[in-house]
Design a protein around this motif. Structure first.
Motif, PDB file in Angstrom:
ATOM      1  N   SER A 118       0.654  -1.110   0.178  1.00 26.85           N
ATOM      2  CA  SER A 118      -0.051  -0.001  -0.076  1.00 26.85           C
ATOM      3  C   SER A 118       1.025   1.066   0.030  1.00 26.85           C
ATOM      4  N   VAL A 119       1.861   1.095   0.829  1.00 28.77           N
ATOM      5  CA  VAL A 119       2.835   2.307   0.759  1.00 28.77           C
ATOM      6  C   VAL A 119       3.444   2.732  -0.585  1.00 28.77           C
ATOM      7  N   LEU A 120       3.715   1.407  -1.273  1.00 20.08           N
ATOM      8  CA  LEU A 120       4.410   1.505  -2.694  1.00 20.08           C
ATOM      9  C   LEU A 120       3.398   2.170  -3.649  1.00 20.08           C
ATOM     10  N   SER A 121       2.159   1.826  -3.326  1.00 20.14           N
ATOM     11  CA  SER A 121       0.900   2.422  -4.281  1.00 20.14           C
ATOM     12  C   SER A 121       0.946   3.995  -3.919  1.00 20.14           C
ATOM     13  N   VAL A 122       1.111   4.237  -2.714  1.00 24.99           N
ATOM     14  CA  VAL A 122       1.074   5.902  -2.560  1.00 24.99           C
ATOM     15  C   VAL A 122       2.180   6.479  -3.293  1.00 24.99           C
ATOM     16  N   ILE A 123       3.321   5.693  -3.233  1.00 27.59           N
ATOM     17  CA  ILE A 123       4.683   6.255  -3.850  1.00 27.59           C
ATOM     18  C   ILE A 123       4.370   6.606  -5.275  1.00 27.59           C
ATOM     19  N   GLU A 124       3.870   5.314  -5.896  1.00 22.60           N
ATOM     20  CA  GLU A 124       3.738   5.115  -7.423  1.00 22.60           C
ATOM     21  C   GLU A 124       2.883   6.063  -7.869  1.00 22.60           C
ATOM     22  N   ASN A 125       1.873   6.270  -7.071  1.00 17.58           N
ATOM     23  CA  ASN A 125       0.354   6.961  -7.684  1.00 17.58           C
ATOM     24  C   ASN A 125       0.123   8.264  -7.193  1.00 17.58           C
ATOM     25  N   GLU A 126       1.103   8.903  -6.512  1.00 11.57           N
ATOM     26  CA  GLU A 126       1.126  10.288  -5.782  1.00 11.57           C
ATOM     27  C   GLU A 126       1.198  11.283  -7.116  1.00 11.57           C
ATOM     28  N   LYS A 127       0.252  12.081  -7.289  1.00 11.98           N
ATOM     29  CA  LYS A 127       0.390  13.246  -8.373  1.00 11.98           C
ATOM     30  C   LYS A 127      -0.703  14.308  -7.972  1.00 11.98           C
ATOM     31  N   ARG A 128      -0.349  15.244  -8.663  1.00 15.83           N
ATOM     32  CA  ARG A 128      -1.531  16.382  -8.677  1.00 15.83           C
ATOM     33  C   ARG A 128      -2.540  16.495  -9.878  1.00 15.83           C
ATOM     34  N   TYR A 129      -3.551  16.665  -9.441  1.00 14.76           N
ATOM     35  CA  TYR A 129      -4.729  16.815 -10.585  1.00 14.76           C
ATOM     36  C   TYR A 129      -5.037  18.256 -10.590  1.00 14.76           C
ATOM     37  N   VAL A 130      -5.457  18.868 -11.655  1.00 20.56           N
ATOM     38  CA  VAL A 130      -6.252  20.294 -11.407  1.00 20.56           C
ATOM     39  C   VAL A 130      -7.438  20.326 -11.821  1.00 20.56           C
ATOM     40  N   SER A 131      -8.421  20.923 -11.172  1.00 18.20           N
ATOM     41  CA  SER A 131     -10.055  20.866 -11.732  1.00 18.20           C
ATOM     42  C   SER A 131     -10.284  21.459 -12.710  1.00 18.20           C
ATOM     43  N   ASN A 132     -10.996  21.017 -13.854  1.00 18.77           N
ATOM     44  CA  ASN A 132     -11.519  21.797 -14.927  1.00 18.77           C
ATOM     45  C   ASN A 132     -12.925  22.323 -14.589  1.00 18.77           C
ATOM     46  N   ASN A 133     -13.246  22.241 -13.234  1.00 19.44           N
ATOM     47  CA  ASN A 133     -14.771  22.736 -12.848  1.00 19.44           C
ATOM     48  C   ASN A 133     -14.244  23.391 -11.649  1.00 19.44           C
ATOM     49  N   PRO A 134     -13.577  24.477 -11.684  1.00 19.47           N
ATOM     50  CA  PRO A 134     -13.125  24.957 -10.128  1.00 19.47           C
ATOM     51  C   PRO A 134     -14.279  25.786  -9.419  1.00 19.47           C
ATOM     52  N   PHE A 135     -15.001  26.311 -10.260  1.00 19.37           N
ATOM     53  CA  PHE A 135     -16.240  27.161  -9.914  1.00 19.37           C
ATOM     54  C   PHE A 135     -17.455  26.592  -9.366  1.00 19.37           C
ATOM     55  N   CYS A 136     -17.789  26.451  -8.200  1.00 14.21           N
ATOM     56  CA  CYS A 136     -18.706  25.652  -7.494  1.00 14.21           C
ATOM     57  C   CYS A 136     -18.649  24.125  -7.971  1.00 14.21           C
ATOM     58  N   GLU A 137     -19.447  23.512  -7.198  1.00 18.87           N
ATOM     59  CA  GLU A 137     -19.434  21.923  -7.480  1.00 18.87           C
ATOM     60  C   GLU A 137     -19.950  21.666  -8.875  1.00 18.87           C
ATOM     61  N   PRO A 138     -19.305  20.736  -9.216  1.00 20.27           N
ATOM     62  CA  PRO A 138     -19.749  19.897 -10.410  1.00 20.27           C
ATOM     63  C   PRO A 138     -21.007  19.184  -9.998  1.00 20.27           C
ATOM     64  N   GLN A 139     -21.808  18.969 -11.110  1.00 21.79           N
ATOM     65  CA  GLN A 139     -23.199  18.201 -10.984  1.00 21.79           C
ATOM     66  C   GLN A 139     -22.613  16.924 -11.061  1.00 21.79           C
ATOM     67  N   LEU A 140     -22.296  16.086 -10.129  1.00 23.68           N
ATOM     68  CA  LEU A 140     -21.731  14.754 -10.453  1.00 23.68           C
ATOM     69  C   LEU A 140     -22.894  13.684 -10.611  1.00 23.68           C
ATOM     70  N   GLY A 141     -23.949  14.067 -10.116  1.00 24.33           N
ATOM     71  CA  GLY A 141     -25.377  13.092 -10.285  1.00 24.33           C
ATOM     72  C   GLY A 141     -25.644  12.809 -11.710  1.00 24.33           C
ATOM     73  N   ARG A 142     -25.441  13.884 -12.679  1.00 26.81           N
ATOM     74  CA  ARG A 142     -25.727  13.888 -13.954  1.00 26.81           C
ATOM     75  C   ARG A 142     -24.805  12.718 -14.693  1.00 26.81           C
ATOM     76  N   ARG A 143     -23.586  12.748 -14.084  1.00 28.36           N
ATOM     77  CA  ARG A 143     -22.471  11.967 -14.668  1.00 28.36           C
ATOM     78  C   ARG A 143     -22.413  10.455 -13.895  1.00 28.36           C
ATOM     79  N   GLY A 144     -23.352  10.266 -13.273  1.00 28.75           N
ATOM     80  CA  GLY A 144     -23.485   9.016 -12.369  1.00 28.75           C
ATOM     81  C   GLY A 144     -22.432   8.845 -11.571  1.00 28.75           C
ATOM     82  N   LEU A 145     -22.005  10.107 -11.006  1.00 37.66           N
ATOM     83  CA  LEU A 145     -20.830  10.080 -10.273  1.00 37.66           C
ATOM     84  C   LEU A 145     -21.444  10.183  -8.696  1.00 37.66           C
TER      85      LEU A 145
END
Lengths: 448, 448, 448
Positions: free
Chosen positions: B356-383
């Motif tokens: 699990s620690v190796l997974s953290v090391i390997e998968n660590e990264k930064r993502y940047v939101s494409n929808n930074p203003f207010c929350e996205p509507q997760l429901g209509r995406r099935g999320l």
């Protein structure tokens, strides 16, 4: 001016007579708007805003169905005129006129006769609170239903029932109210509460009524900040406002989302996403000196409209103030959240807490000592009280020592209040007094 | 891909069948190497490495006696073939063939007859654990001795004893093993355990076998990091490797010293000298979400080979992972640390923590939101899962809100996991899912 | 030199014979000055300084009445020769000769006969401690009065009393003493205690006597710092000194105000306004390793002369050291604070704490490792003690590992002592030893 007089901004001291009755005033208004069936759209919101406008100036905005607001689209408008269930005996066992909670919010219309068995699929109850009517919604608009007490539900006799829901879901608009009080600067303090729940006293009416009482009083004051108030439906109201005011939203320097301010729990403050914004420090300080041990929570991206104001693109310094935390008390989202659950004295103390936070925001500044080398001789200026030896005299003496010690240009009044553990109001008051005796010079006002 | 599928690096998900049996696999290998008499030099180390090489690619290095490694000199090589004590009755009361612990490690050779009284000066016991044989060393090479259970010692009859130790201390070399798996970058993750103790199951065999199982699996994976594994005698092994690889040691971006990973205690993690290195944060995070309350220790310059990796000239981000902390359990450094003391299920859960620690090391990264203003509507995406309302759905919903709220370019996945209190694996998984729905863009991978 | 020898500055090791008796020496001097009637001005202060000058070099300063010292003005000088109350029976029921506490400090003169009823308005007692005589002052100089035990007060018979106070309040001066010991640098350590209380053993005499014993010993030492000692009346003494030495006050790099150092409570250390000044860290460290759990307090602008040294214009790193905190023990400011209340053993241990802090200040430095890559082989240098296995050997071994690990140029000896939890004295000692073996190089001495 005596040492007890306050020359700075102090809403609580501004009109003693009105403030003594503020709890009753808020309670009355909450009671007046309580019966109205509010939803995220529809005439219930407009009716409520009309009542508030009898007390304060309020601009009413309509956002048409279909409008894109960031990732969202304004839905069709829902309205309801009547809803009931008539039992085989002919009795209306459930009637929307008795409580707006009885109808599933956003129900589609229905007019039918059906056996009990079929009806049951459209009835929502709270088996674990069998005498309470739950509050339920189905914003999709493709269902209909009723809410009732579980005990009543169990007692329904077999037979054929008549159900009627006279509702509509049509092109229309989402409605929100906005008030604005211009201050000395363009920097804004934002206060907002949601206006989308039907007959729930604490989780809606209390906040609407408290903000109205606040606006009435603030409108009579000269303030450093401009004040903006929003009364909008949860989520979509804030999203709509942010969408329409994206360019100027950054004027908001301090913000408070209010809800559930009429019960005797808490007080609860949930910090902004920033976590150590001035509003977070000010609220934490004020609540620490409140009579009840406060519940100070870190930001999480779940809750009320702070979710939108604290989204990363805005990241505004907006916290959430409540008495009991939403979702944690049994009266939450059912008919037990009624006019017996909220009390004038709790509304008054919530008002006092908010007003105290505004005093911190308005009065925050830096003073610089004119006597930085050794202590000044407070006694010969009549500033070292020895009379009586009461606690308050000792507190003021100690406050004077702290202020003289820390007014070095790098400590603000809130910094001093935090480090000394003495309430901001006393620190600010003795600082004014020391400045009048030329022991301090006023530094810059602090807008952040 | 369903929302449960993991597309990132995940050793645990890679081969379910093999992983189900990983505890047994590690246990078997530990049992196979358990009887061998290892020391800081000698054929026991080579024999052990030969067995590991049946499973993994391993380079065996020999450092000749007399080689200077920083402040140290490689000692002469010690080997042993036989050792016993024959009682007056003719019985071999102690025999090296029965347990490699019976001989004082690095004993000089002896062949003599002597009265019990004289023999006693060469016998080591544990009076407070009278049935256990202690593990003792005398690296100077100028002594000889035997270790036995105190109860057996007390029962020795008077008379003349024959003692024999057939050992040698000669010019030779110190042996260590090294495995290397090339990844996408030259940045390395270092994993190491000591290989210098005789028949001790937890404090040696468990770590050797666990790392072997890990290498087998990692060798089949594509990884961002290159992986280096060391199997060397305590202190001198690490010092030798650092001496030979001084120029490239700084490639190690994350490192783990492993020991005592087969018992049911802990888990214990001792931080690197840096204290807040990524490996320290990753291990603390993973163990916080383990079923048992972890024991997180600050760095001290005493322990296993992290002492060398964390010496000030290197100051590498290398921590120590154990289940029970060495020296704190009664089985430590005696014959009670045997194959009954370690269990397949504990080895499996230790493996899972490291993976699990190796997974953290390997998968660590930064993502940047494409929808930074207010929350996205997760429901209509099935999320925005509402089905079932189980805890895991609620966790994933909350994780999505956190990720959307904090993916502002300044928070990495581990930052979000730490702040939200939600396991990294869930945070990383919903981030991948949100990126697939174009709500996030992949930012930079984070090599430190 | 053996590893136990200390080559650095160590007042405690400097003269074992004298130090064994230091508690008795301090107690004797405290007892000698106990009867004198001190006030903020007057001959009592001069008499006391004369006695101290029999032991140490001391410059006596006089600040004339009317001198402006910052916001203050030196008051007229008060002296007293006699004071008594004669009962109707002719007996002197209160006599200043028996205790200087009996007269209200700064009483104006009086010679009169009056009935008991009138006299009572001039008598001060402690009803809650009915056998103790309170210590009271009336610095305005416009009152006269006596202090007595409440039980004695209750037993006074009716009748006409004769009262006499032969005092004067005239132009004169405020007196303070100053000692200076030149060290290798101009950077100064300031130690000060107040000299303004009459017959109170702990809250005055103990500090005066302890500092005198300290000066005697320090005068024989070579020191890195110059040492300055002040014996002045509370508040006005410090204000006068700061006023006269405003330009050079910043030479004070570390300062201690001392009071109440003879009782068995505490130890108590109140931090400077800076809060993490070196003196704050050094005192906290030393007291943490004292036998009693220390009371470490944050700065507040109320207390003894640290108030003046820590005023914002100076903001000097000056803390307050006491055993029991002033004002918190029942003996405080009454006749129970007498020669039975203070003990030689408490004075000795207070002396030891202060001397230990001075050792930290004098010996603080940075070393840089000459062997930064992996651990050095301490054993072959005789630096890895295994003999005996006593706690102190283990501590020294551990201290060596810490020092070698952290002497990277960025950690000072106190940094290492704090991080390791090992007393500074051991850390400094093993560092000297390791430097002698060329494992460390001496870095810069650290003056701040």
């Amino acid at each position: 001016m005596t040492s007890q007089t306050v020359s700075g901004f102090d809403l609580l001291a501004a009109d003693d007579v009105a403030n003594a009755a503020v709890g009753d005033e808020i309670y009355s208004l909450a009671a007046e708007i309580f019966p109205i069936c509010r939803s995220i759209t529809g005439n219930g919101v407009r009716q409520t805003l009309d009542i508030l406008r009898q007390h304060i100036d309020l601009e009413v905005h309509e956002v048409p169905t279909g409008t894109k607001v960031f990732d969202w689209t304004i839905p069709r408008e829902w309205n309801i005129r009547e809803a009931y269930i008539r039992a085989p005996s002919g009795e209306r066992v459930v009637d929307f006129q008795r409580s707006s909670l009885h109808v599933l919010n956003y129900s589609k219309p229905v007019r039918a006769r059906m056996p009990l068995q079929e009806l049951k699929e459209h009835i929502y109850t709270l088996p674990e609170q069998p005498d309470a009517v739950p509050y339920r919604t189905a914003y999709g608009g493709d269902r209909w239903g009723f809410c009732m007490a579980h005990n009543q539900f169990l007692a329904l006799e077999d037979g054929t029932y008549e159900v009627a829901i006279e509702s509509s879901l049509e092109e229309g608009s989402l409605t929100y109210g906005e008030a604005f009080l211009r201050g000395a600067t363009e920097d804004e303090v934002l206060l907002t509460t949601h206006i989308c729940h039907p007959s729930l006293a604490n989780d809606n009416c209390s906040g609407l009524a408290l903000l109205t009482a606040l606006i009435k009083r603030l409108a009579k004051q000269k303030t450093r900040y401009s004040y903006r108030f929003l009364f909008g439906p949860g989520s979509l109201g804030a999203i709509s406002w942010l969408s329409r005011n994206r360019a100027t939203a950054s004027r908001v320097k301090h913000g408070i989302v209010l809800s559930c301010v009429g019960d005797g729990g808490g007080p609860t403050y949930k910090k902004s996403r920033i976590g150590d914004a001035f509003i977070d420090r000010a609220f934490t300080h004020v609540l620490k000196h409140a009579s009840r041990k406060p519940n100070i929570l870190d930001f999480i991206p779940y809750g009320y409209d702070e979710r939108q104001f604290c989204s990363p693109g805005f990241n505004l310094p907006v916290g959430l103030f409540q008495r009991s935390q939403f979702g944690t008390f049994p009266e939450y989202h059912c008919s037990d959240d009624n006019l017996d659950f909220i009390k004038p004295e709790h509304l008054a103390s919530s008002f006092e807490m908010v007003a105290s936070v505004l005093s911190v925001i308005e009065n925050e500044k830096r003073y610089v000592s004119n006597n930085p080398f050794c202590e000044p001789q407070l006694g010969r200026r009549g500033l070292y009280g020895s009379v009586g030896g009461e606690k308050s005299v000792a507190d003021r003496n100690m406050a004077r020592l702290w202020v003289m010690n820390l007014c070095d240009g790098s400590h603000s009044l809130l910094d001093i209040a935090e480090r000394s553990g003495i309430p901001f109001s006393i620190i600010a008051d003795v600082a004014r007094e020391l400045a009048e005796h030329d022991l301090l010079s006023e530094g810059s006002e602090m807008s952040r």
